[in-house]
Scaffold this motif. Structure first.
Motif, mmCIF file in Angstrom:
data_model
loop_
_atom_site.group_PDB
_atom_site.id
_atom_site.type_symbol
_atom_site.label_atom_id
_atom_site.label_comp_id
_atom_site.label_asym_id
_atom_site.label_seq_id
_atom_site.Cartn_x
_atom_site.Cartn_y
_atom_site.Cartn_z
ATOM 1 N N TYR A 180 -20.885 -7.968 19.767
ATOM 2 C CA TYR A 180 -20.948 -7.918 18.306
ATOM 3 C C TYR A 180 -21.867 -9.016 17.801
ATOM 4 O O TYR A 180 -21.791 -10.182 18.262
ATOM 5 N N GLN A 181 -22.726 -8.693 16.847
ATOM 6 C CA GLN A 181 -23.629 -9.636 16.194
ATOM 7 C C GLN A 181 -23.589 -9.389 14.693
ATOM 8 O O GLN A 181 -23.624 -8.255 14.240
ATOM 9 N N THR A 182 -23.494 -10.483 13.963
ATOM 10 C CA THR A 182 -23.477 -10.412 12.493
ATOM 11 C C THR A 182 -24.767 -11.018 11.983
ATOM 12 O O THR A 182 -25.103 -12.166 12.320
ATOM 13 N N GLU A 183 -25.511 -10.262 11.178
ATOM 14 C CA GLU A 183 -26.767 -10.747 10.627
ATOM 15 C C GLU A 183 -26.861 -10.334 9.168
ATOM 16 O O GLU A 183 -26.250 -9.355 8.739
ATOM 17 N N ARG B 207 -29.003 -9.036 6.066
ATOM 18 C CA ARG B 207 -30.141 -8.160 5.822
ATOM 19 C C ARG B 207 -30.329 -7.956 4.324
ATOM 20 O O ARG B 207 -29.455 -8.296 3.521
ATOM 21 N N GLN C 228 -24.504 -8.213 4.565
ATOM 22 C CA GLN C 228 -24.256 -8.566 5.953
ATOM 23 C C GLN C 228 -23.920 -7.320 6.747
ATOM 24 O O GLN C 228 -23.121 -6.501 6.307
ATOM 25 N N VAL C 229 -24.524 -7.255 7.926
ATOM 26 C CA VAL C 229 -24.324 -6.104 8.794
ATOM 27 C C VAL C 229 -23.836 -6.620 10.134
ATOM 28 O O VAL C 229 -24.452 -7.525 10.729
ATOM 29 N N THR C 230 -22.711 -6.123 10.547
ATOM 30 C CA THR C 230 -22.178 -6.444 11.870
ATOM 31 C C THR C 230 -22.553 -5.311 12.795
ATOM 32 O O THR C 230 -22.097 -4.168 12.614
ATOM 33 N N THR C 231 -23.410 -5.626 13.736
ATOM 34 C CA THR C 231 -23.872 -4.614 14.681
ATOM 35 C C THR C 231 -23.144 -4.778 15.991
ATOM 36 O O THR C 231 -22.829 -5.918 16.410
ATOM 37 N N CYS C 232 -22.857 -3.697 16.544
ATOM 38 C CA CYS C 232 -22.191 -3.681 17.848
ATOM 39 C C CYS C 232 -23.098 -2.938 18.801
ATOM 40 O O CYS C 232 -23.368 -1.756 18.615
ATOM 41 N N ARG C 233 -23.575 -3.678 19.787
ATOM 42 C CA ARG C 233 -24.387 -3.027 20.804
ATOM 43 C C ARG C 233 -23.659 -3.117 22.134
ATOM 44 O O ARG C 233 -22.930 -4.088 22.416
#
Length: 525
Positions: free
Chosen positions: A209-212, A214, A355-360
């Motif tokens: 999980y990464q929060t960035e 945008r 803010q967008v929390t992306t899950c890769r």
């Protein structure tokens, strides 16, 4: 008439033949009057006294006319009507739509976002766990078992068996067996098991999980209102007044009175005559006057009768010429200026942080050992000896001794020792240690930073082009097919019955009287 003359000529010829024999063929006909100079002199006609008539039947051919009706095909011209189409031009009003753009100004409330960092303090209850050792005392019932031997007396029925020998004769089919050894070969699949250690590699997707932060750019359509003057054609009906003269008979009937004078008649009228000379004075005036001096004299005068009035209804003609005003409406196209407010939308780009929390998912390879037991079937040939026994039956008489046993039950008393186990429960106190975990909530103050976004709306004026659709009527000549009844002369063959006179010769038997000449005296020289 000609037929009677012919008969007379034939009778004369016959008389001449009787008197003088054969005569010349040409000159003796027609009663002997053809040529007197050529008549033979040796035959002398004497006086005929009797001319009898003899019936003579002859066939006469007559022409008979018969009416024959024949069917004659005749071609006549028949008028037939068909529906034809004629091109007719007419004027239609075709609407022509025109689209024009009018600017329209409008005011929108544009949102203005402001982000402010704030700190929020809050109190949480943090659990504090403590473990305490305790003892739990409890009482259990422990079973105590005792075994005691007890005698039990019981009576049983003992059987007393007696055996008696007897014989029984019977015939049996005794089998005679013959045994033959044989060998049977067969193939079996023998399983061979092998255990093999293997590794299975598989890939799992581990989430990361990464929060960035945008920025989101979006476009809003801001309305812009514009007002412009647009020419709009419209149709009005303009009155056109014309004056024409019209003569109208406005006569009436009135009653006229005519005075007709009366007729003149003669009447005897007494006329007073004053003779005042005898009185020797002037005649008196007044009502009474001179009464004694007045004398009445009768005179004949012409008197006209009173007139009479005659009424009659007479039509009095009164032609009146008046102006007649006629108003007709003429369609006229006019143009007027119409304010048109158009609203057009202008695209405006805005930026909004979020803010967008992306899950890769990261592929991770793992190894798992496992055992695989394989079974392989191996073909193995085997041989098995076996015996084949054949059986033949032979009749044989046998004597079989057999025993007949009789059983008699005799009562017998027995003693049996039985162990009896009794169970009694004894109370026993036990101690069991255990742990107790207590949780106590302790208040703890924490602070959390957060962002507050406020939105203020700012009035903004925009201009938009609004399409305005106007319609004007354009005269256009169109053609259409109009059904018309067209008359055509079509030759038609018609059968007509025509009467025709046909001449036909018919033989008719006709009986006619023929005069026969008989001479009274014949002298030959």
């Amino acid at each position: 008439m000609f037929r009677s003359l012919r008969m007379v000529s034939l009778a004369a010829a016959a008389a001449a033949a009787l008197l003088g024999g054969p005569a010349p063929p040409a000159w003796a006909t027609y009663g002997g009057g053809a040529c007197h100079r050529c008549a033979p002199s040796s035959v002398v006609a004497t006086q005929l006294t009797v001319v009898p008539l003899a019936p003579q039947v002859e066939t006469v051919y007559q022409t008979v006319y018969e009416t024959v009706y024949e069917t004659v095909p005749t071609t006549v011209m028949e008028t037939r009507y068909r529906t034809g189409y004629q091109t007719e031009n007419y004027t239609v009003q075709r609407p022509v739509y025109e689209t024009s753009f009018v600017e329209r100004k409008y005011t929108v409330q544009r949102p203005v976002y402001q982000t402010e960092n704030r700190e929020r303090r809050y109190t949480v209850m943090k659990p504090v766990y403590q473990t305490e050792r305790r003892e739990r005392r409890y009482t259990v019932q422990r079973p105590v078992y005792k075994t005691v031997n007890t005698e039990r007396r019981y009576t049983v029925m003992r059987p007393v068996v007696k055996t008696q020998q007897m014989e029984r004769r019977y015939t049996v089919q005794r089998p005679v067996y013959q045994t033959e050894n044989r060998e049977r070969r067969y193939t079996v699949m023998k399983p061979v098991y092998q255990t093999e250690n293997r590794e299975r590699r598989y890939t799992v997707q581990r989430p990361v999980y990464q929060t960035e932060s945008r920025e989101r750019r979006y476009t809003v359509m801001k309305p812009v209102t514009e007002t412009s003057m647009v020419e709009q054609p419209y149709t009005v009906c303009r009155p056109v007044t014309t004056v024409r003269q019209e003569t109208v008979e406005c006569g009436y009937y009135e009653r006229q009175y005519t005075t007709i004078p009366g007729p003149v008649v003669e009447r005897q009228v007494r006329v007073p005559v004053e003779e005042c000379d005898a009185c020797g004075g002037e005649p008196r005036r007044g009502l009474f006057g001179c009464l004694k001096c007045k004398r009445k004299v009768t005179a004949t005068v012409a008197v006209q009768c009173p007139p009479r009035v005659v009424s009659q209804r007479v039509f009095v003609s009164r032609p009146v010429t008046r102006d007649v005003t006629e108003t007709t409406y003429v369609r006229e196209t006019m143009v007027r200026q119409v304010p048109v407010t158009r609203c057009r939308y202008v695209a405006e780009e805005r930026v909004e942080p979020y803010q967008v929390t992306t899950c890769r998912y990261v592929a991770e390879e793992r190894v798992e050992p496992y055992q695989v037991q394989t079974c392989q079937m191996v073909a193995e040939e085997r041989s098995e000896p076996y015996q084949v026994t054949t059986c033949n039956y032979v009749a044989e008489e046998r004597v079989e001794p057999y025993q007949v046993r009789t059983c008699e039950m005799v009562a017998e008393e027995k003693v049996e020792t039985i162990p009896v186990t009794t169970c009694s429960y004894v109370a026993e106190e036990r101690v069991e240690p255990y742990e107790v975990q207590t949780c106590q909530m302790v208040a703890e103050e924490r602070s959390e930073p957060y962002q507050v976004t406020t939105c203020n709306y700012v009035a903004e004026e925009r201009v938009e082009k609004v399409p305005v659709r106007t319609c004007r009527m354009v005269s256009e000549t169109a053609s259409r097919q109009v059904p018309v009844c067209v008359a055509e002369q079509v030759p038609v063959t018609v059968n007509r019955v025509v009467a025709r006179q046909v001449a036909r010769t018919v033989a008719v038997q006709q009986c006619t009287p023929v005069p026969v000449v008989v001479p009274t005296c014949l002298s030959c020289q």
